[in-house]
Motif scaffolding. Structure first.
Motif, PDB file in Angstrom:
ATOM      1  N   ILE A  38      10.364  -0.383   6.244  1.00  0.00           N
ATOM      2  CA  ILE A  38       9.386   0.323   5.411  1.00  0.00           C
ATOM      3  C   ILE A  38       9.648   0.059   3.936  1.00  0.00           C
ATOM      4  CG2 ILE A  38       8.576   2.609   4.715  1.00  0.00           C
ATOM      5  CD1 ILE A  38       9.094   3.538   7.585  1.00  0.00           C
ATOM      6  N   ILE A  39      10.908   0.210   3.518  1.00  0.00           N
ATOM      7  CA  ILE A  39      11.248   0.004   2.105  1.00  0.00           C
ATOM      8  C   ILE A  39      10.990  -1.446   1.694  1.00  0.00           C
ATOM      9  CG2 ILE A  39      13.118   0.076   0.418  1.00  0.00           C
ATOM     10  CD1 ILE A  39      14.355   2.348   2.070  1.00  0.00           C
ATOM     11  N   TYR A  40      11.393  -2.371   2.558  1.00  0.00           N
ATOM     12  CA  TYR A  40      11.202  -3.786   2.258  1.00  0.00           C
ATOM     13  C   TYR A  40       9.712  -4.122   2.159  1.00  0.00           C
ATOM     14  CZ  TYR A  40      11.454  -8.850   2.815  1.00  0.00           C
ATOM     15  OH  TYR A  40      11.316 -10.202   2.644  1.00  0.00           O
ATOM     16  N   SER A  41       8.884  -3.531   3.005  1.00  0.00           N
ATOM     17  CA  SER A  41       7.449  -3.795   2.971  1.00  0.00           C
ATOM     18  C   SER A  41       6.805  -3.213   1.717  1.00  0.00           C
ATOM     19  CB  SER A  41       6.782  -3.222   4.224  1.00  0.00           C
ATOM     20  OG  SER A  41       7.319  -3.802   5.392  1.00  0.00           O
ATOM     21  N   VAL A  42       7.223  -2.008   1.327  1.00  0.00           N
ATOM     22  CA  VAL A  42       6.650  -1.382   0.127  1.00  0.00           C
ATOM     23  C   VAL A  42       6.932  -2.218  -1.111  1.00  0.00           C
ATOM     24  CG1 VAL A  42       6.839   0.626  -1.396  1.00  0.00           C
ATOM     25  CG2 VAL A  42       6.659   0.943   1.067  1.00  0.00           C
ATOM     26  N   ILE A  43       8.124  -2.815  -1.160  1.00  0.00           N
ATOM     27  CA  ILE A  43       8.475  -3.646  -2.316  1.00  0.00           C
ATOM     28  C   ILE A  43       7.940  -5.070  -2.152  1.00  0.00           C
ATOM     29  CG2 ILE A  43      10.397  -4.603  -3.658  1.00  0.00           C
ATOM     30  CD1 ILE A  43      12.025  -2.147  -2.867  1.00  0.00           C
ATOM     31  N   GLY A  44       8.016  -5.616  -0.956  1.00  0.00           N
ATOM     32  CA  GLY A  44       7.691  -7.020  -0.755  1.00  0.00           C
ATOM     33  C   GLY A  44       6.208  -7.326  -0.773  1.00  0.00           C
ATOM     34  N   ILE A  45       5.368  -6.438  -0.247  1.00  0.00           N
ATOM     35  CA  ILE A  45       3.937  -6.714  -0.185  1.00  0.00           C
ATOM     36  C   ILE A  45       3.320  -6.819  -1.575  1.00  0.00           C
ATOM     37  CG2 ILE A  45       1.714  -5.734   0.523  1.00  0.00           C
ATOM     38  CD1 ILE A  45       3.062  -4.794   3.075  1.00  0.00           C
ATOM     39  N   PRO A  46       3.576  -5.886  -2.517  1.00  0.00           N
ATOM     40  CA  PRO A  46       3.007  -6.076  -3.865  1.00  0.00           C
ATOM     41  C   PRO A  46       3.485  -7.345  -4.556  1.00  0.00           C
ATOM     42  CG  PRO A  46       3.702  -3.805  -3.563  1.00  0.00           C
ATOM     43  CD  PRO A  46       4.228  -4.573  -2.395  1.00  0.00           C
ATOM     44  N   PHE A  47       4.774  -7.677  -4.393  1.00  0.00           N
ATOM     45  CA  PHE A  47       5.269  -8.901  -5.007  1.00  0.00           C
ATOM     46  C   PHE A  47       4.639 -10.138  -4.363  1.00  0.00           C
ATOM     47  CE2 PHE A  47       8.626  -6.211  -6.749  1.00  0.00           C
ATOM     48  CZ  PHE A  47       8.796  -6.792  -8.003  1.00  0.00           C
ATOM     49  N   THR A  48       4.391 -10.077  -3.064  1.00  0.00           N
ATOM     50  CA  THR A  48       3.701 -11.185  -2.398  1.00  0.00           C
ATOM     51  C   THR A  48       2.287 -11.344  -2.919  1.00  0.00           C
ATOM     52  OG1 THR A  48       5.008 -10.803  -0.398  1.00  0.00           O
ATOM     53  CG2 THR A  48       3.025 -12.126  -0.166  1.00  0.00           C
ATOM     54  N   LEU A  49       1.589 -10.229  -3.109  1.00  0.00           N
ATOM     55  CA  LEU A  49       0.238 -10.275  -3.662  1.00  0.00           C
ATOM     56  C   LEU A  49       0.239 -10.839  -5.074  1.00  0.00           C
ATOM     57  CD1 LEU A  49      -1.213  -6.855  -2.435  1.00  0.00           C
ATOM     58  CD2 LEU A  49      -1.715  -9.123  -1.554  1.00  0.00           C
ATOM     59  N   LEU A  50       1.188 -10.399  -5.893  1.00  0.00           N
ATOM     60  CA  LEU A  50       1.270 -10.913  -7.260  1.00  0.00           C
ATOM     61  C   LEU A  50       1.580 -12.403  -7.268  1.00  0.00           C
ATOM     62  CD1 LEU A  50       3.236  -8.019  -9.025  1.00  0.00           C
ATOM     63  CD2 LEU A  50       0.810  -8.559  -9.252  1.00  0.00           C
ATOM     64  N   PHE A  51       2.478 -12.822  -6.391  1.00  0.00           N
ATOM     65  CA  PHE A  51       2.830 -14.236  -6.324  1.00  0.00           C
ATOM     66  C   PHE A  51       1.635 -15.083  -5.909  1.00  0.00           C
ATOM     67  CE2 PHE A  51       4.126 -17.694  -3.442  1.00  0.00           C
ATOM     68  CZ  PHE A  51       4.752 -18.520  -4.361  1.00  0.00           C
ATOM     69  N   LEU A  52       0.949 -14.683  -4.840  1.00  0.00           N
ATOM     70  CA  LEU A  52      -0.201 -15.448  -4.366  1.00  0.00           C
ATOM     71  C   LEU A  52      -1.329 -15.449  -5.387  1.00  0.00           C
ATOM     72  CD1 LEU A  52      -0.327 -14.386  -0.612  1.00  0.00           C
ATOM     73  CD2 LEU A  52       0.523 -16.518  -1.571  1.00  0.00           C
ATOM     74  N   THR A  53      -1.551 -14.308  -6.044  1.00  0.00           N
ATOM     75  CA  THR A  53      -2.600 -14.233  -7.058  1.00  0.00           C
ATOM     76  C   THR A  53      -2.305 -15.154  -8.225  1.00  0.00           C
ATOM     77  OG1 THR A  53      -3.058 -11.938  -6.446  1.00  0.00           O
ATOM     78  CG2 THR A  53      -3.847 -12.677  -8.579  1.00  0.00           C
TER      79      THR A  53
END
Length: 239
Positions: A38-53
């Motif tokens: 859960i913690i990893y997803s909360v942090i990792g998903i926004p950073f993944t979105l920022l990276f892809l964007t």
């Protein structure tokens, strides 16, 4: 569906569907593993979105905008026609490189998959649905399993970026922008004019009040001047 999905999240280019597919065949079992997930997803998903964007914003300049502008200025073609042709060609190249060719490769590397099943896996993965009914590299006689898994991860990452570039290219088409405007909420012009008039009246009244107060201050600061009486002025005239 993809166009509406990209537009519903886009245009800051924060695409809501750009998560890596979770096939569901590998899950945490312990409570600590679930909490970490859960913690990893909360942090990792926004950073993944920022990276892809960020990556898509930089790629779209060289892949879409500059080529369309080059053909429009260099050859004098209509910008809308060039944009449509470019979007179709880019979509065809993306489908060929990330759906048809990988499906043929998976059908060879996976013993139990035919071409349709391999194409189905590519579509389910790159659309981030990730049902998990087809997972590559799970066979007992799979050679170079670790290298094969790393290659699939790179394929998914590049495929997601390519899909986003294509979606952004189609979203920038003039015809699609006109289609999206049909779903916009139209503002009432009369209400806007009323708000503007009220704002103008308030600003005008405030300015007039400020001018009146300034005049009063000037009168208060002027020295007192004794005016002669009218009788003295009449006597001076008689003399």
């Amino acid at each position: 569906f993809f166009f509406l999905l990209a537009y519903s999240a886009s245009f800051s280019l924060s695409y809501a569907f750009c998560f890596f597919p979770g096939y569901g065949h590998t899950v945490p079992l312990s409570d600590g593993g679930k909490a970490f997930c859960i913690i990893y997803s909360v942090i990792g998903i926004p950073f993944t979105l920022l990276f892809l964007t960020a990556v898509v914003q930089r790629i779209i300049v060289y892949v879409t905008r500059r080529p369309v502008l080059y053909f429009h200025i260099r050859w004098g073609f209509s910008k809308q026609v060039v944009a449509i042709i470019h979007a179709i060609v880019l979509g065809f190249i993306t489908v060929s490189c990330f759906f048809l060719i990988p499906a043929a490769i998976f059908s060879v590397l996976e013993d139990d998959w035919n071409f349709l099943e391999s194409f189905y896996f590519c579509f389910i993965s790159l659309s981030t649905i990730g049902l998990g009914d087809y997972v590559p590299g799970e066979g007992y006689n799979q050679k170079f399993r670790e290298l094969y898994k790393i290659g699939i991860t790179c394929y998914l990452l590049l495929g997601l970026i390519a899909m986003l570039v294509v979606l952004e290219t189609f979203c920038e088409l003039h015809e699609l922008k006109k289609f999206r405007k049909l779903f916009y909420v139209k503002k009432d012009k009369e209400e806007d004019q009323v708000h503007i008039m009220e704002h103008d009246q308030l600003s005008f009244s405030s300015i007039s009040d400020q001018a009146a107060s300034m005049k009063d201050d000037q009168k208060a600061n002027e020295p007192f001047v004794t005016s002669q009486s009218p009788t003295s002025n009449d006597s001076s005239l008689n003399n």
